[in-house]
Design an enzyme around this catalytic site. Structure first.
Site, PDB file in Angstrom:
ATOM      1  N   GLY A  19      34.457   3.647  32.081  1.00 53.65           N
ATOM      2  CA  GLY A  19      32.770   3.731  32.307  1.00 53.65           C
ATOM      3  C   GLY A  19      32.606   4.921  32.744  1.00 53.65           C
ATOM      4  O   GLY A  19      31.640   5.732  33.535  1.00 53.65           O
ATOM      5  N   GLY A  22      28.817   6.110  33.601  1.00 53.65           N
ATOM      6  CA  GLY A  22      28.393   5.241  34.825  1.00 53.65           C
ATOM      7  C   GLY A  22      28.324   7.054  35.488  1.00 53.65           C
ATOM      8  O   GLY A  22      28.286   7.969  34.664  1.00 53.65           O
ATOM      9  N   VAL A  24      29.348   8.782  37.933  1.00 54.49           N
ATOM     10  CA  VAL A  24      30.561   9.239  38.284  1.00 54.49           C
ATOM     11  C   VAL A  24      31.344   9.700  36.611  1.00 54.49           C
ATOM     12  O   VAL A  24      31.429  10.495  36.038  1.00 54.49           O
ATOM     13  CB  VAL A  24      31.467   8.435  39.366  1.00 54.49           C
ATOM     14  N   LEU A 114      39.509   6.146  41.478  1.00 55.21           N
ATOM     15  CA  LEU A 114      38.403   6.059  42.537  1.00 55.21           C
ATOM     16  C   LEU A 114      37.630   4.656  43.270  1.00 55.21           C
ATOM     17  O   LEU A 114      37.870   3.864  42.419  1.00 55.21           O
ATOM     18  CB  LEU A 114      36.807   6.419  41.680  1.00 55.21           C
ATOM     19  N   SER A 116      36.213   3.841  47.089  1.00 51.30           N
ATOM     20  CA  SER A 116      35.135   4.944  48.359  1.00 51.30           C
ATOM     21  C   SER A 116      35.027   4.467  49.292  1.00 51.30           C
ATOM     22  O   SER A 116      36.155   4.574  50.278  1.00 51.30           O
ATOM     23  CB  SER A 116      33.285   4.092  47.703  1.00 51.30           C
ATOM     24  N   SER A 117      34.595   5.691  50.838  1.00 55.47           N
ATOM     25  CA  SER A 117      34.719   5.500  52.306  1.00 55.47           C
ATOM     26  C   SER A 117      34.814   3.462  52.917  1.00 55.47           C
ATOM     27  O   SER A 117      34.868   3.626  53.867  1.00 55.47           O
ATOM     28  CB  SER A 117      33.637   6.827  52.653  1.00 55.47           C
ATOM     29  N   CYS A 118      33.844   2.829  51.802  1.00 56.82           N
ATOM     30  CA  CYS A 118      33.922   1.289  52.828  1.00 56.82           C
ATOM     31  C   CYS A 118      35.262   1.214  52.680  1.00 56.82           C
ATOM     32  O   CYS A 118      35.810   0.533  52.980  1.00 56.82           O
ATOM     33  CB  CYS A 118      33.207   1.037  51.650  1.00 56.82           C
ATOM     34  N   TYR A 145      34.074  -5.982  48.147  1.00 56.83           N
ATOM     35  CA  TYR A 145      34.900  -4.677  47.456  1.00 56.83           C
ATOM     36  C   TYR A 145      35.397  -3.759  47.870  1.00 56.83           C
ATOM     37  O   TYR A 145      36.208  -3.492  46.875  1.00 56.83           O
ATOM     38  CB  TYR A 145      32.727  -4.617  47.208  1.00 56.83           C
ATOM     39  N   LYS A 149      39.276  -2.980  46.158  1.00 52.59           N
ATOM     40  CA  LYS A 149      39.312  -1.049  45.852  1.00 52.59           C
ATOM     41  C   LYS A 149      40.536  -1.296  46.647  1.00 52.59           C
ATOM     42  O   LYS A 149      41.572   0.122  46.094  1.00 52.59           O
ATOM     43  CB  LYS A 149      38.278  -0.368  46.963  1.00 52.59           C
ATOM     44  N   ASN A 174      29.441   9.937  49.590  1.00 51.45           N
ATOM     45  CA  ASN A 174      27.832   8.973  48.367  1.00 51.45           C
ATOM     46  C   ASN A 174      28.124  10.241  48.257  1.00 51.45           C
ATOM     47  O   ASN A 174      27.368  11.269  48.456  1.00 51.45           O
ATOM     48  CB  ASN A 174      26.674   8.632  50.115  1.00 51.45           C
ATOM     49  N   HIS A 188      21.480   2.843  45.977  1.00 50.71           N
ATOM     50  CA  HIS A 188      21.473   3.507  47.794  1.00 50.71           C
ATOM     51  C   HIS A 188      20.374   4.539  48.192  1.00 50.71           C
ATOM     52  O   HIS A 188      19.723   5.209  47.644  1.00 50.71           O
ATOM     53  CB  HIS A 188      22.594   4.739  47.668  1.00 50.71           C
ATOM     54  N   TRP A 210      13.098   2.681  55.966  1.00 49.09           N
ATOM     55  CA  TRP A 210      13.659   1.559  57.182  1.00 49.09           C
ATOM     56  C   TRP A 210      14.575   2.520  58.431  1.00 49.09           C
ATOM     57  O   TRP A 210      15.488   3.538  58.639  1.00 49.09           O
ATOM     58  CB  TRP A 210      15.056   1.106  56.888  1.00 49.09           C
ATOM     59  N   ASP A 277      19.277  -0.223  61.326  1.00 52.93           N
ATOM     60  CA  ASP A 277      20.090   1.601  61.135  1.00 52.93           C
ATOM     61  C   ASP A 277      21.108   1.170  60.617  1.00 52.93           C
ATOM     62  O   ASP A 277      21.668   2.963  59.921  1.00 52.93           O
ATOM     63  CB  ASP A 277      20.187   1.958  62.679  1.00 52.93           C
TER      64      ASP A 277
HETATM   65  N1  LIG Z   1      27.106   6.223  43.494  1.00 51.38           N
HETATM   66  C1  LIG Z   1      28.567   6.150  44.859  1.00 51.38           C
HETATM   67  O1  LIG Z   1      27.881   6.724  45.853  1.00 51.38           O
HETATM   68  C2  LIG Z   1      29.638   6.132  45.159  1.00 51.38           C
HETATM   69  C3  LIG Z   1      30.184   6.699  45.873  1.00 51.38           C
HETATM   70  C4  LIG Z   1      31.457   6.614  46.543  1.00 51.38           C
HETATM   71  C5  LIG Z   1      32.105   6.299  45.286  1.00 51.38           C
HETATM   72  N2  LIG Z   1      31.861   5.407  44.313  1.00 51.38           N
HETATM   73  C6  LIG Z   1      32.701   5.107  43.040  1.00 51.38           C
HETATM   74  O2  LIG Z   1      32.632   5.595  41.869  1.00 51.38           O
HETATM   75  C7  LIG Z   1      32.883   4.706  41.228  1.00 51.38           C
HETATM   76  C8  LIG Z   1      31.925   4.730  39.457  1.00 51.38           C
HETATM   77  O3  LIG Z   1      30.104   4.662  40.585  1.00 51.38           O
HETATM   78  P1  LIG Z   1      29.692   4.365  39.871  1.00 51.38           P
HETATM   79  O4  LIG Z   1      28.976   4.971  40.836  1.00 51.38           O
HETATM   80  O5  LIG Z   1      29.549   5.916  39.175  1.00 51.38           O
HETATM   81  O6  LIG Z   1      28.293   3.832  39.271  1.00 51.38           O
HETATM   82  P2  LIG Z   1      27.828   2.897  37.832  1.00 51.38           P
HETATM   83  O7  LIG Z   1      27.070   4.339  37.834  1.00 51.38           O
HETATM   84  O8  LIG Z   1      27.349   1.647  38.154  1.00 51.38           O
HETATM   85  O9  LIG Z   1      29.373   2.848  36.578  1.00 51.38           O
HETATM   86  C9  LIG Z   1      29.711   1.904  36.655  1.00 51.38           C
HETATM   87  C10 LIG Z   1      30.463   1.904  34.682  1.00 51.38           C
HETATM   88  O10 LIG Z   1      31.413   0.999  35.050  1.00 51.38           O
HETATM   89  C11 LIG Z   1      30.957   0.146  34.138  1.00 51.38           C
HETATM   90  N3  LIG Z   1      31.951  -1.155  33.628  1.00 51.38           N
HETATM   91  C12 LIG Z   1      31.491  -2.426  34.646  1.00 51.38           C
HETATM   92  N4  LIG Z   1      31.798  -3.699  34.679  1.00 51.38           N
HETATM   93  C13 LIG Z   1      33.048  -3.063  33.468  1.00 51.38           C
HETATM   94  C14 LIG Z   1      32.998  -3.972  32.760  1.00 51.38           C
HETATM   95  N5  LIG Z   1      33.986  -5.068  32.811  1.00 51.38           N
HETATM   96  N6  LIG Z   1      34.167  -3.383  31.429  1.00 51.38           N
HETATM   97  C15 LIG Z   1      33.603  -2.175  31.036  1.00 51.38           C
HETATM   98  N7  LIG Z   1      33.278  -1.076  32.214  1.00 51.38           N
HETATM   99  C16 LIG Z   1      32.827  -1.829  32.901  1.00 51.38           C
HETATM  100  C17 LIG Z   1      29.946   0.447  33.495  1.00 51.38           C
HETATM  101  O11 LIG Z   1      29.731  -0.243  32.207  1.00 51.38           O
HETATM  102  P3  LIG Z   1      28.543   0.279  31.181  1.00 51.38           P
HETATM  103  O12 LIG Z   1      27.555   1.086  31.758  1.00 51.38           O
HETATM  104  O13 LIG Z   1      29.227   0.172  29.627  1.00 51.38           O
HETATM  105  O14 LIG Z   1      28.094  -1.341  31.875  1.00 51.38           O
HETATM  106  C18 LIG Z   1      29.437   1.048  34.181  1.00 51.38           C
HETATM  107  O15 LIG Z   1      29.745   2.615  33.093  1.00 51.38           O
HETATM  108  C19 LIG Z   1      32.949   3.529  41.359  1.00 51.38           C
HETATM  109  O16 LIG Z   1      34.245   3.213  41.553  1.00 51.38           O
HETATM  110  C20 LIG Z   1      32.374   3.225  43.070  1.00 51.38           C
HETATM  111  O17 LIG Z   1      33.368   3.238  43.698  1.00 51.38           O
HETATM  112  C21 LIG Z   1      30.564   5.648  44.045  1.00 51.38           C
END
Ligand SMILES: NC(=O)c1ccc[n+]([C@@H]2O[C@H](COP(=O)([O-])OP(=O)(O)OC[C@H]3O[C@@H](n4cnc5c(N)ncnc54)[C@H](OP(=O)(O)O)[C@@H]3O)[C@@H](O)[C@H]2O)c1
Length: 319
Positions: A19, A22, A24, A114, A116-118, A145, A149, A174, A188, A210, A277
């Site tokens: 990932g 993305g 993260v 990785l 999340s808090s959920c 989800y 996790k 978050n 978000h 909201w 809320d």
């Molecule tokens: N965003 C937040 O606020 C937040 C908060 C807490 C925890 N997290 C955790 O951090 C992690 C990453 O989150 P993020 O916000 O970085 O998400 P993101 O920006 O949507 O990135 C997710 C990545 O996963 C890859 N992916 C999804 N499906 C795939 C598949 N089938 N095969 C290969 N790669 C795949 C995507 O790759 P491509 O780009 O190449 O498609 C993308 O780069 C998650 O576990 C999430 O729960 C996020």
């Protein structure tokens, strides 16, 4: 806490960031690159679909990673989760099962999962401690989800317990920052506010948000999380699960006013209290990780400025 072999001398370790495009994954990539790691491996989902077990096995056999960071997931907001329960459960299980099991069966020495808090129960006491996991029911809107996790956390714990391997789970609060999702249908709260105020700024049109603005939330700049991941890569942490947050929360109203002033929107801010809320408060207790010497460096005001400046540079390429 002991230092792993990666510290200092092993900057050529092969580190696969699942990932890596993305929010993260790209922050983790930047952080490792800045520290001098030279053998970073990344594949897009088009190049390697992590739901495909055989493709994952072939990739690990070819690339032979030493370290794996699982920042790949099917991620989405409440609406996407509640409309697509099966893919949010199954695709996340597939992605993480393939990564965890293949890492376990090959020569991977460190795995960082990785979530999340959920994963914590809806009505768990605040701030959320790691030991509240599985003590009560989940928030129904994203339980699909969350269950995936939780299975990932438990798989890493089981491997650690049974085989003594260095598999560890980090649960961030978050997050916000570069490469965030600014699409108003699925984003978000923080990136959605940034975009709304930015778009209203030209005419100083009113911005409607909201709810009542009273719920409290915690926000961590994604580069601070990336530093926590680097810390987990470079050290053998004594426990299997760590929360990663700032320890401080703000009301949604305070957040909105901060973003409004950073963006420079001078119009009216309207609260639509007919809209829900959500949970009154969601704050994580990250004292376990902080006691090991990780701490966030980027305060909310500064982080929002950085995120807004990234958004301005990338406005045309973000959705
Ligand atoms: N965003 C937040 O606020 C937040 C908060 C807490 C925890 N997290 C955790 O951090 C992690 C990453 O989150 P993020 O916000 O970085 O998400 P993101 O920006 O949507 O990135 C997710 C990545 O996963 C890859 N992916 C999804 N499906 C795939 C598949 N089938 N095969 C290969 N790669 C795949 C995507 O790759 P491509 O780009 O190449 O498609 C993308 O780069 C998650 O576990 C999430 O729960 C996020």
């Amino acid at each position: 806490m002991s230092k792993s072999a990666l510290k200092k001398s092993n900057h050529e370790s092969r580190i696969y960031i699942a990932g890596h495009r993305g929010m993260v994954g790209s922050a983790v990539w930047r952080a490792l690159e800045t520290k001098g790691y030279t053998n970073l491996i990344g594949k897009t989902s088009a190049e390697l679909d992590l739901r495909n077990q055989q493709a994952v096995i072939d990739f690990f056999n070819k690339e032979q990673p030493d370290v794996v960071i699982n920042a790949a997931a099917k991620v989405g907001g409440i609406l996407a989760n509640s409309e697509n329960p099966y893919p949010f459960l199954m695709e996340n299980l597939q992605i993480q099962n393939n990564l965890i099991d293949t890492a376990h069966k090959t020569a991977v020495s460190k795995f960082v999962f990785l979530g999340s808090s959920c994963i914590y129960p809806k009505f768990a006491p605040q701030p959320l401690k790691e030991e509240y996991l599985l003590t009560d029911s989940l928030e129904p809107t994203n339980e699909w989800y969350a269950i995936a996790k939780i299975a990932g956390v438990k798989a890493c714990e089981a491997i650690r317990k049974q085989y003594g391997k260095d598999f560890v789970s980090l649960m961030p609060t978050n997050l916000y920052g570069p490469f965030d999702n600014f699409d108003l249908k699925s984003s978000h709260v923080l990136p959605a506010m940034l975009r709304k105020f930015h778009e209203a700024k030209a005419s100083n049109a009113p911005v409607t948000l909201w709810g009542s603005g009273t719920p409290m939330r915690e926000f961590l700049y994604v580069d601070d999380l990336a530093q926590a991941v680097v810390f987990a890569v470079e050290n053998i942490l004594p426990e299997h699960l760590y929360n990663v947050g700032t320890g401080t929360d703000v009301t949604i109203k305070e957040l909105a006013e901060t973003i409004q002033s950073i963006v420079g929107h001078k119009g009216e801010l309207v609260w639509d209290s007919s809209k829900p809320d959500g949970t009154p408060r969601k704050l994580m207790d990250s004292s376990k990780l902080r006691s090991l010497n990780w701490e966030p460096k980027i305060a909310l005001h500064n982080g929002i400025k950085l995120a807004y400046s990234w958004y301005l540079k990338n406005e045309n390429t973000t959705s």
